[in-house]
Design a protein around this motif. Structure first.
Motif, PDB file in Angstrom:
ATOM      1  N   THR A 237      11.669   1.787  -9.375  1.00 24.67           N
ATOM      2  CA  THR A 237      12.495   0.624  -9.698  1.00 24.67           C
ATOM      3  C   THR A 237      11.928  -0.675  -9.152  1.00 24.67           C
ATOM      4  O   THR A 237      12.511  -1.735  -9.354  1.00 24.67           O
ATOM      5  CB  THR A 237      13.917   0.816  -9.132  1.00 24.67           C
ATOM      6  N   ASP A 238      10.776  -0.618  -8.487  1.00 21.03           N
ATOM      7  CA  ASP A 238      10.200  -1.808  -7.854  1.00 21.03           C
ATOM      8  C   ASP A 238       9.701  -2.804  -8.899  1.00 21.03           C
ATOM      9  O   ASP A 238       9.028  -2.441  -9.851  1.00 21.03           O
ATOM     10  CB  ASP A 238       9.048  -1.415  -6.929  1.00 21.03           C
ATOM     11  N   ARG A 239      10.030  -4.077  -8.697  1.00 22.15           N
ATOM     12  CA  ARG A 239       9.627  -5.155  -9.595  1.00 22.15           C
ATOM     13  C   ARG A 239       8.736  -6.183  -8.906  1.00 22.15           C
ATOM     14  O   ARG A 239       8.513  -7.278  -9.433  1.00 22.15           O
ATOM     15  CB  ARG A 239      10.865  -5.847 -10.153  1.00 22.15           C
ATOM     16  N   THR A 240       8.204  -5.864  -7.740  1.00 20.58           N
ATOM     17  CA  THR A 240       7.397  -6.821  -6.983  1.00 20.58           C
ATOM     18  C   THR A 240       6.192  -7.290  -7.778  1.00 20.58           C
ATOM     19  O   THR A 240       5.901  -8.488  -7.825  1.00 20.58           O
ATOM     20  CB  THR A 240       6.954  -6.208  -5.639  1.00 20.58           C
TER      21      THR A 240
ATOM     22  N   ASP B 237       0.804  -1.220   0.000  1.00 14.72           N
ATOM     23  CA  ASP B 237       0.000   0.000   0.000  1.00 14.72           C
ATOM     24  C   ASP B 237       0.840   1.273   0.000  1.00 14.72           C
ATOM     25  O   ASP B 237       0.340   2.336  -0.347  1.00 14.72           O
ATOM     26  CB  ASP B 237      -0.943   0.029   1.212  1.00 14.72           C
ATOM     27  N   ASP B 238       2.088   1.177   0.384  1.00 17.36           N
ATOM     28  CA  ASP B 238       2.976   2.336   0.326  1.00 17.36           C
ATOM     29  C   ASP B 238       3.314   2.718  -1.118  1.00 17.36           C
ATOM     30  O   ASP B 238       3.693   3.854  -1.378  1.00 17.36           O
ATOM     31  CB  ASP B 238       4.294   2.058   1.062  1.00 17.36           C
ATOM     32  N   HIS B 239       3.199   1.750  -2.031  1.00 16.62           N
ATOM     33  CA  HIS B 239       3.675   1.959  -3.394  1.00 16.62           C
ATOM     34  C   HIS B 239       2.626   1.762  -4.485  1.00 16.62           C
ATOM     35  O   HIS B 239       2.812   2.243  -5.599  1.00 16.62           O
ATOM     36  CB  HIS B 239       4.849   1.024  -3.679  1.00 16.62           C
ATOM     37  N   TYR B 240       1.557   1.047  -4.166  1.00 11.64           N
ATOM     38  CA  TYR B 240       0.574   0.704  -5.194  1.00 11.64           C
ATOM     39  C   TYR B 240      -0.850   0.926  -4.698  1.00 11.64           C
ATOM     40  O   TYR B 240      -1.121   0.900  -3.501  1.00 11.64           O
ATOM     41  CB  TYR B 240       0.723  -0.771  -5.606  1.00 11.64           C
TER      42      TYR B 240
ATOM     43  N   ASN C 115     -13.331  -5.500 -16.467  1.00 14.24           N
ATOM     44  CA  ASN C 115     -12.429  -6.211 -17.370  1.00 14.24           C
ATOM     45  C   ASN C 115     -10.997  -6.203 -16.883  1.00 14.24           C
ATOM     46  O   ASN C 115     -10.196  -7.016 -17.303  1.00 14.24           O
ATOM     47  CB  ASN C 115     -12.502  -5.609 -18.781  1.00 14.24           C
ATOM     48  N   ASP C 116     -10.678  -5.256 -16.014  1.00 15.81           N
ATOM     49  CA  ASP C 116      -9.301  -5.132 -15.571  1.00 15.81           C
ATOM     50  C   ASP C 116      -9.271  -4.580 -14.154  1.00 15.81           C
ATOM     51  O   ASP C 116      -9.937  -3.594 -13.855  1.00 15.81           O
ATOM     52  CB  ASP C 116      -8.537  -4.189 -16.504  1.00 15.81           C
ATOM     53  N   LEU C 117      -8.534  -5.256 -13.293  1.00 16.84           N
ATOM     54  CA  LEU C 117      -8.233  -4.697 -11.973  1.00 16.84           C
ATOM     55  C   LEU C 117      -6.871  -4.036 -12.109  1.00 16.84           C
ATOM     56  O   LEU C 117      -5.845  -4.695 -12.077  1.00 16.84           O
ATOM     57  CB  LEU C 117      -8.164  -5.789 -10.911  1.00 16.84           C
TER      58      LEU C 117
ATOM     59  N   ARG D 110      -0.534  -8.985 -10.655  1.00 11.94           N
ATOM     60  CA  ARG D 110      -1.642  -8.626 -11.558  1.00 11.94           C
ATOM     61  C   ARG D 110      -2.386  -9.876 -12.008  1.00 11.94           C
ATOM     62  O   ARG D 110      -3.604  -9.934 -11.978  1.00 11.94           O
ATOM     63  CB  ARG D 110      -1.130  -7.858 -12.764  1.00 11.94           C
ATOM     64  N   GLU D 111      -1.642 -10.874 -12.432  1.00  7.50           N
ATOM     65  CA  GLU D 111      -2.252 -12.112 -12.900  1.00  7.50           C
ATOM     66  C   GLU D 111      -2.991 -12.825 -11.765  1.00  7.50           C
ATOM     67  O   GLU D 111      -4.103 -13.339 -11.955  1.00  7.50           O
ATOM     68  CB  GLU D 111      -1.185 -13.049 -13.488  1.00  7.50           C
ATOM     69  N   ARG D 112      -2.386 -12.848 -10.597  1.00  2.40           N
ATOM     70  CA  ARG D 112      -2.986 -13.572  -9.480  1.00  2.40           C
ATOM     71  C   ARG D 112      -4.259 -12.896  -8.976  1.00  2.40           C
ATOM     72  O   ARG D 112      -5.213 -13.559  -8.582  1.00  2.40           O
ATOM     73  CB  ARG D 112      -1.957 -13.721  -8.357  1.00  2.40           C
ATOM     74  N   TYR D 113      -4.276 -11.555  -8.996  1.00  2.28           N
ATOM     75  CA  TYR D 113      -5.467 -10.846  -8.531  1.00  2.28           C
ATOM     76  C   TYR D 113      -6.571 -10.775  -9.581  1.00  2.28           C
ATOM     77  O   TYR D 113      -7.705 -10.456  -9.263  1.00  2.28           O
ATOM     78  CB  TYR D 113      -5.107  -9.436  -8.047  1.00  2.28           C
TER      79      TYR D 113
END
Length: 170
Positions: free
Chosen positions: A135-138, A105-108, A123-125, A145-148
């Motif tokens: 630079t975050d790649r989490t 939640d600090d970043h997204y 259609n999209d979350l 994205r795919e999992r949610y």
């Protein structure tokens, strides 16, 4: 000092997890899968604690052996995040969210298209990067994205409930 497999199988490991109240939490990477410690009967009929979780070494123990058993480096996580998605990827404080240091939640922020609030299907979350750590790649490495995306129907249900009951809200 470096015997991680021995530590992982030990009673001390399970007691530590109980002590830090890791009895039933969600994985701090995906915030979806449960990680838990439960009481089970062993073959002798004695109750013992069993940990249903992985410990992710945020900094790989192959490169940072002195951190192999460091509490700050051991992240209780689900098997999907630790072994399937993260695997051997190198995580650092610059490239990934460290759950003890910061949070998703600090970043997204999750976003739903305005049209969905007006009745169109979700259609999209969307997940919006707030720009604090570009630079975050989490998201990519843990496949968030795919999992949610499987929760689109749940989001539609919440929106539908809200629309049916918004006249009750002040």
């Amino acid at each position: 000092l470096f015997n991680y497999p021995g530590f992982r199988k030990s009673i001390s490991c399970k007691e530590l997890l109980s002590h830090i109240d890791c009895m039933a939490i969600t994985c701090p990477y995906c915030n979806d899968n449960k990680v838990k410690v439960v009481d089970v009967d062993d073959k002798a009929g004695k109750v013992q604690k069993k940990a249903y979780l992985d410990f992710d070494h945020f900094y790989p123990k192959s490169q940072y052996p002195f951190l192999a058993l460091s509490f700050f480096n051991l992240i209780p996580s689900c098997h999907d995040c630790n072994s399937r998605d993260k695997g051997d990827k190198i995580f650092t404080l610059k490239t990934h969210i460290h759950p003890y240091h910061e949070s998703f939640d600090d970043h997204y922020r999750f976003k739903v298209p305005l049209e969905s609030l007006l009745g169109d299907p979700v259609n999209d979350l969307g997940v919006e990067n707030l720009g604090y750590k570009i630079t975050d790649r989490t998201l990519e490495d843990i496949k968030l994205r795919e999992r949610y995306s499987i929760y689109r129907k749940d989001v539609e249900d919440v929106i539908s409930y809200y629309r049916r009951n918004e006249h009750h809200l002040d």
